[in-house]
Design a protein around this motif. Structure first.
Motif, PDB file in Angstrom:
ATOM      1  N   GLU A   1       0.840  -1.200   0.000  1.00 29.34           N
ATOM      2  CA  GLU A   1       0.000   0.000   0.000  1.00 29.34           C
ATOM      3  C   GLU A   1       0.872   1.246   0.000  1.00 29.34           C
ATOM      4  O   GLU A   1       1.965   1.269   0.555  1.00 29.34           O
ATOM      5  CB  GLU A   1      -0.926  -0.009   1.219  1.00 29.34           C
ATOM      6  N   LEU A   2       0.360   2.289  -0.645  1.00 32.17           N
ATOM      7  CA  LEU A   2       1.087   3.547  -0.731  1.00 32.17           C
ATOM      8  C   LEU A   2       0.441   4.594   0.156  1.00 32.17           C
ATOM      9  O   LEU A   2      -0.764   4.546   0.417  1.00 32.17           O
ATOM     10  CB  LEU A   2       1.110   4.045  -2.175  1.00 32.17           C
ATOM     11  N   SER A   3       1.229   5.544   0.590  1.00 35.47           N
ATOM     12  CA  SER A   3       0.662   6.688   1.307  1.00 35.47           C
ATOM     13  C   SER A   3      -0.059   7.577   0.311  1.00 35.47           C
ATOM     14  O   SER A   3       0.123   7.453  -0.913  1.00 35.47           O
ATOM     15  CB  SER A   3       1.776   7.482   1.997  1.00 35.47           C
ATOM     16  N   LEU A   4      -0.894   8.468   0.792  1.00 29.71           N
ATOM     17  CA  LEU A   4      -1.602   9.380  -0.094  1.00 29.71           C
ATOM     18  C   LEU A   4      -0.631  10.218  -0.918  1.00 29.71           C
ATOM     19  O   LEU A   4      -0.851  10.466  -2.113  1.00 29.71           O
ATOM     20  CB  LEU A   4      -2.534  10.276   0.714  1.00 29.71           C
ATOM     21  N   ASN A   5       0.461  10.645  -0.296  1.00 33.46           N
ATOM     22  CA  ASN A   5       1.465  11.427  -1.024  1.00 33.46           C
ATOM     23  C   ASN A   5       2.093  10.597  -2.144  1.00 33.46           C
ATOM     24  O   ASN A   5       2.308  11.092  -3.259  1.00 33.46           O
ATOM     25  CB  ASN A   5       2.569  11.902  -0.081  1.00 33.46           C
ATOM     26  N   GLU A   6       2.371   9.327  -1.846  1.00 40.24           N
ATOM     27  CA  GLU A   6       2.976   8.459  -2.856  1.00 40.24           C
ATOM     28  C   GLU A   6       2.017   8.175  -4.005  1.00 40.24           C
ATOM     29  O   GLU A   6       2.428   8.103  -5.165  1.00 40.24           O
ATOM     30  CB  GLU A   6       3.421   7.149  -2.199  1.00 40.24           C
ATOM     31  N   ILE A   7       0.731   8.010  -3.684  1.00 42.17           N
ATOM     32  CA  ILE A   7      -0.266   7.780  -4.730  1.00 42.17           C
ATOM     33  C   ILE A   7      -0.326   8.976  -5.671  1.00 42.17           C
ATOM     34  O   ILE A   7      -0.299   8.833  -6.899  1.00 42.17           O
ATOM     35  CB  ILE A   7      -1.651   7.512  -4.112  1.00 42.17           C
ATOM     36  N   ALA A   8      -0.405  10.175  -5.087  1.00 38.45           N
ATOM     37  CA  ALA A   8      -0.480  11.389  -5.908  1.00 38.45           C
ATOM     38  C   ALA A   8       0.769  11.537  -6.776  1.00 38.45           C
ATOM     39  O   ALA A   8       0.687  11.839  -7.981  1.00 38.45           O
ATOM     40  CB  ALA A   8      -0.660  12.611  -5.013  1.00 38.45           C
ATOM     41  N   GLU A   9       1.931  11.297  -6.187  1.00 42.41           N
ATOM     42  CA  GLU A   9       3.186  11.436  -6.919  1.00 42.41           C
ATOM     43  C   GLU A   9       3.258  10.429  -8.071  1.00 42.41           C
ATOM     44  O   GLU A   9       3.776  10.740  -9.152  1.00 42.41           O
ATOM     45  CB  GLU A   9       4.365  11.226  -5.965  1.00 42.41           C
ATOM     46  N   LYS A  10       2.723   9.244  -7.848  1.00 40.95           N
ATOM     47  CA  LYS A  10       2.771   8.194  -8.870  1.00 40.95           C
ATOM     48  C   LYS A  10       1.807   8.456 -10.019  1.00 40.95           C
ATOM     49  O   LYS A  10       2.152   8.266 -11.194  1.00 40.95           O
ATOM     50  CB  LYS A  10       2.449   6.843  -8.230  1.00 40.95           C
TER      51      LYS A  10
ATOM     52  N   VAL B   1     -16.597  -1.850  -0.305  1.00 44.26           N
ATOM     53  CA  VAL B   1     -17.206  -0.657   0.275  1.00 44.26           C
ATOM     54  C   VAL B   1     -16.361  -0.201   1.456  1.00 44.26           C
ATOM     55  O   VAL B   1     -15.919  -1.015   2.270  1.00 44.26           O
ATOM     56  CB  VAL B   1     -18.654  -0.947   0.708  1.00 44.26           C
ATOM     57  N   ALA B   2     -16.103   1.094   1.538  1.00 46.08           N
ATOM     58  CA  ALA B   2     -15.304   1.768   2.571  1.00 46.08           C
ATOM     59  C   ALA B   2     -13.809   1.757   2.270  1.00 46.08           C
ATOM     60  O   ALA B   2     -13.024   2.283   3.057  1.00 46.08           O
ATOM     61  CB  ALA B   2     -15.564   1.208   3.963  1.00 46.08           C
ATOM     62  N   ASP B   3     -13.377   1.184   1.114  1.00 48.24           N
ATOM     63  CA  ASP B   3     -11.990   1.348   0.685  1.00 48.24           C
ATOM     64  C   ASP B   3     -11.713   2.822   0.409  1.00 48.24           C
ATOM     65  O   ASP B   3     -12.569   3.540  -0.126  1.00 48.24           O
ATOM     66  CB  ASP B   3     -11.722   0.560  -0.600  1.00 48.24           C
ATOM     67  N   GLN B   4     -10.508   3.259   0.761  1.00 48.96           N
ATOM     68  CA  GLN B   4     -10.137   4.641   0.467  1.00 48.96           C
ATOM     69  C   GLN B   4      -9.709   4.766  -0.987  1.00 48.96           C
ATOM     70  O   GLN B   4      -9.009   3.904  -1.517  1.00 48.96           O
ATOM     71  CB  GLN B   4      -9.001   5.103   1.375  1.00 48.96           C
ATOM     72  N   VAL B   5     -10.143   5.838  -1.656  1.00 48.96           N
ATOM     73  CA  VAL B   5      -9.801   6.092  -3.050  1.00 48.96           C
ATOM     74  C   VAL B   5      -9.431   7.559  -3.224  1.00 48.96           C
ATOM     75  O   VAL B   5      -9.790   8.406  -2.404  1.00 48.96           O
ATOM     76  CB  VAL B   5     -10.960   5.733  -4.012  1.00 48.96           C
ATOM     77  N   MET B   6      -8.727   7.840  -4.304  1.00 51.17           N
ATOM     78  CA  MET B   6      -8.329   9.208  -4.636  1.00 51.17           C
ATOM     79  C   MET B   6      -8.804   9.537  -6.046  1.00 51.17           C
ATOM     80  O   MET B   6      -8.634   8.742  -6.971  1.00 51.17           O
ATOM     81  CB  MET B   6      -6.813   9.357  -4.560  1.00 51.17           C
ATOM     82  N   ALA B   7      -9.427  10.693  -6.218  1.00 51.35           N
ATOM     83  CA  ALA B   7      -9.826  11.179  -7.539  1.00 51.35           C
ATOM     84  C   ALA B   7      -8.800  12.218  -7.993  1.00 51.35           C
ATOM     85  O   ALA B   7      -8.481  13.146  -7.248  1.00 51.35           O
ATOM     86  CB  ALA B   7     -11.208  11.799  -7.499  1.00 51.35           C
TER      87      ALA B   7
ATOM     88  N   SER C   1      -5.382  18.289  -9.638  1.00 51.75           N
ATOM     89  CA  SER C   1      -5.968  18.341  -8.298  1.00 51.75           C
ATOM     90  C   SER C   1      -6.315  16.935  -7.826  1.00 51.75           C
ATOM     91  O   SER C   1      -6.697  16.072  -8.621  1.00 51.75           O
ATOM     92  CB  SER C   1      -7.242  19.196  -8.296  1.00 51.75           C
ATOM     93  N   VAL C   2      -6.179  16.717  -6.527  1.00 49.23           N
ATOM     94  CA  VAL C   2      -6.561  15.425  -5.954  1.00 49.23           C
ATOM     95  C   VAL C   2      -7.599  15.648  -4.859  1.00 49.23           C
ATOM     96  O   VAL C   2      -7.573  16.655  -4.152  1.00 49.23           O
ATOM     97  CB  VAL C   2      -5.350  14.668  -5.369  1.00 49.23           C
ATOM     98  N   THR C   3      -8.545  14.727  -4.791  1.00 53.38           N
ATOM     99  CA  THR C   3      -9.483  14.685  -3.672  1.00 53.38           C
ATOM    100  C   THR C   3      -9.511  13.254  -3.163  1.00 53.38           C
ATOM    101  O   THR C   3      -9.315  12.306  -3.926  1.00 53.38           O
ATOM    102  CB  THR C   3     -10.906  15.118  -4.088  1.00 53.38           C
TER     103      THR C   3
END
Length: 389
Positions: free
Chosen positions: A74-83, A186-192, A204-206
């Motif tokens: 699993e990646l951190s939110l920062n790593e997901i955005a960077e990737k 359901v309830a998995d965290q996701v990033m748009a 932009s990320v949310t």
């Protein structure tokens, strides 16, 4: 039908519908595990436009089934955005406008009619987006995350699934990695990730959660789709952008067109497993192959207009017929199709929406009013295969 009156309608594109194909079972491929997931392709016979990485279960030592996903994957939110941000682009839709006539010639200019997002699928420039992002474009421009700008060409677009593929002439791009939407819970965290409001707020990320899966949504055009529901903000400009899981993999294609209005925290994305076969077909053929069509062109006519021209009710006015099965059933120009099986034809997209669950070769029963004989009859016809024309 009253003598001297003719129903003049604008001929529109043929009535289409699709069969959505999901990725097949991965049982038996446990030996291909690589870091917790394996690559699987589309069930369609054509080459998939991209590879989906699907989570795999493997029997543990005591014989129970355990997920092969580890916390280290699993990646951190920062790593997901960077990737993922380098794989998401801004798409600008330019359309010609007539500014008037000067010295007998039309003065046309191209204006930015709208902006949306896209996902880089291949390093050589194939980009996935929503059909409504590119609809009506006379030209398209793509802006990468670093500000580089490219002219783009439309490869294929499908209004039924609201998906499209465009192409830029570039190399060494950063394609997204794709994860299976079937693995979401359901309830998995996701990033748009996208461009809400266009280029002004690019990249932009949310962040939010999967609120529901397989949520049946009817689009503005009347088509029904099963979507991922999320509370991650999806605004105009986010359309065509990425919905990303905790491993930095794209699992959905965001669409503001199917977002619910009047509600907070209610956004929707097209599942990537559903989209893969459509995108692959668009990339290879420019249209969705193997889609069932009735094989007519025509225009929906409402009840009031229909009665004025002597028809007892509204429906799909037949302008031309391309399917021999339909012709042989006695359906010709001037007929009005009022029902398909038990479904009333009450909109331009009613037939198309109904055929989404059908295949070429299936049969349907039509209720038809013949404007010349003034007779209503039923006909069983065989659905044809779309040729993209």
């Amino acid at each position: 039908m009253s003598r001297g009156k003719k129903l003049a309608v604008k001929v529109v594109a043929g009535v289409l519908a699709c069969v959505l194909v999901s990725t097949g079972s991965i049982a038996g491929f446990a030996a291909l595990i690589n870091g917790g997931y394996i690559a699987v392709g589309s069930s369609d016979s054509s080459s998939p436009a991209f590879t989906i990485n699907k989570m795999v279960n493997e029997d543990d030592s005591d014989g129970s089934s355990a997920s092969q996903t580890s916390t280290t994957g699993e990646l951190s939110l920062n790593e997901i955005a960077e990737k993922v941000i380098p794989s998401v682009v801004c798409i600008q839709n330019y359309q010609k406008t007539n500014q008037g006539y000067y010295f007998g010639a039309a003065d046309e200019t191209e204006e930015d009619a709208g902006e949306g997002s896209g996902i880089i699928a291949t390093e050589d420039g194939y980009i996935i987006t929503n059909a409504h992002v590119v609809d009506g474009a006379d030209s398209l421009k793509v802006v990468l995350y670093d500000g580089s700008t490219y002219e783009a060409t439309l490869v294929g677009s499908d209004s039924v699934t609201d998906l499209a593929v465009i192409k830029i002439e570039a190399t060494n791009l950063v394609p997204a990695t794709f994860g299976s939407s079937e693995d979401l819970k359901v309830a998995d965290q996701v990033m748009a990730i996208g461009n809400p409001g266009g280029l002004q707020f690019s990249s932009s990320v949310t962040v939010g959660y999967v609120s529901a899966l397989n949520r049946t949504i009817t689009t503005e055009d009347g088509y029904t789709m099963e979507c991922i529901q999320t509370d991650a903000a999806i605004n105009p400009g986010n359309s065509g952008g990425a919905l990303v899981n905790k491993y930095g993999q794209v699992v959905g294609i965001n669409s503001s067109k199917i977002a619910a209005t009047g509600y907070e925290g209610l956004g929707f994305a097209i599942p990537i497993d559903t989209a893969q076969s459509v995108i692959s077909s668009l990339k290879e053929y420019g249209y969705v192959k193997d889609r069932a069509v009735l094989g007519i062109t025509g225009q929906y006519v409402d009840s009031m207009t229909a009665r004025f021209y002597g028809y007892p009710s509204g429906g799909m006015y037949v302008a031309s017929v391309t399917n021999p099965s339909v012709s042989q059933a006695g359906i010709t120009q001037g007929c009005m199709i009022t029902k398909i099986d038990d479904v009333t034809v009450d909109s331009q997209t009613a037939i198309t929406a109904y055929l989404t669950s059908k295949k070429a070769g299936d049969t349907v029963t039509l209720e038809v009013y013949n404007g010349l004989s003034q007779q209503t009859f039923t006909a069983e016809v065989t659905l044809a295969e779309s040729t993209g024309e």
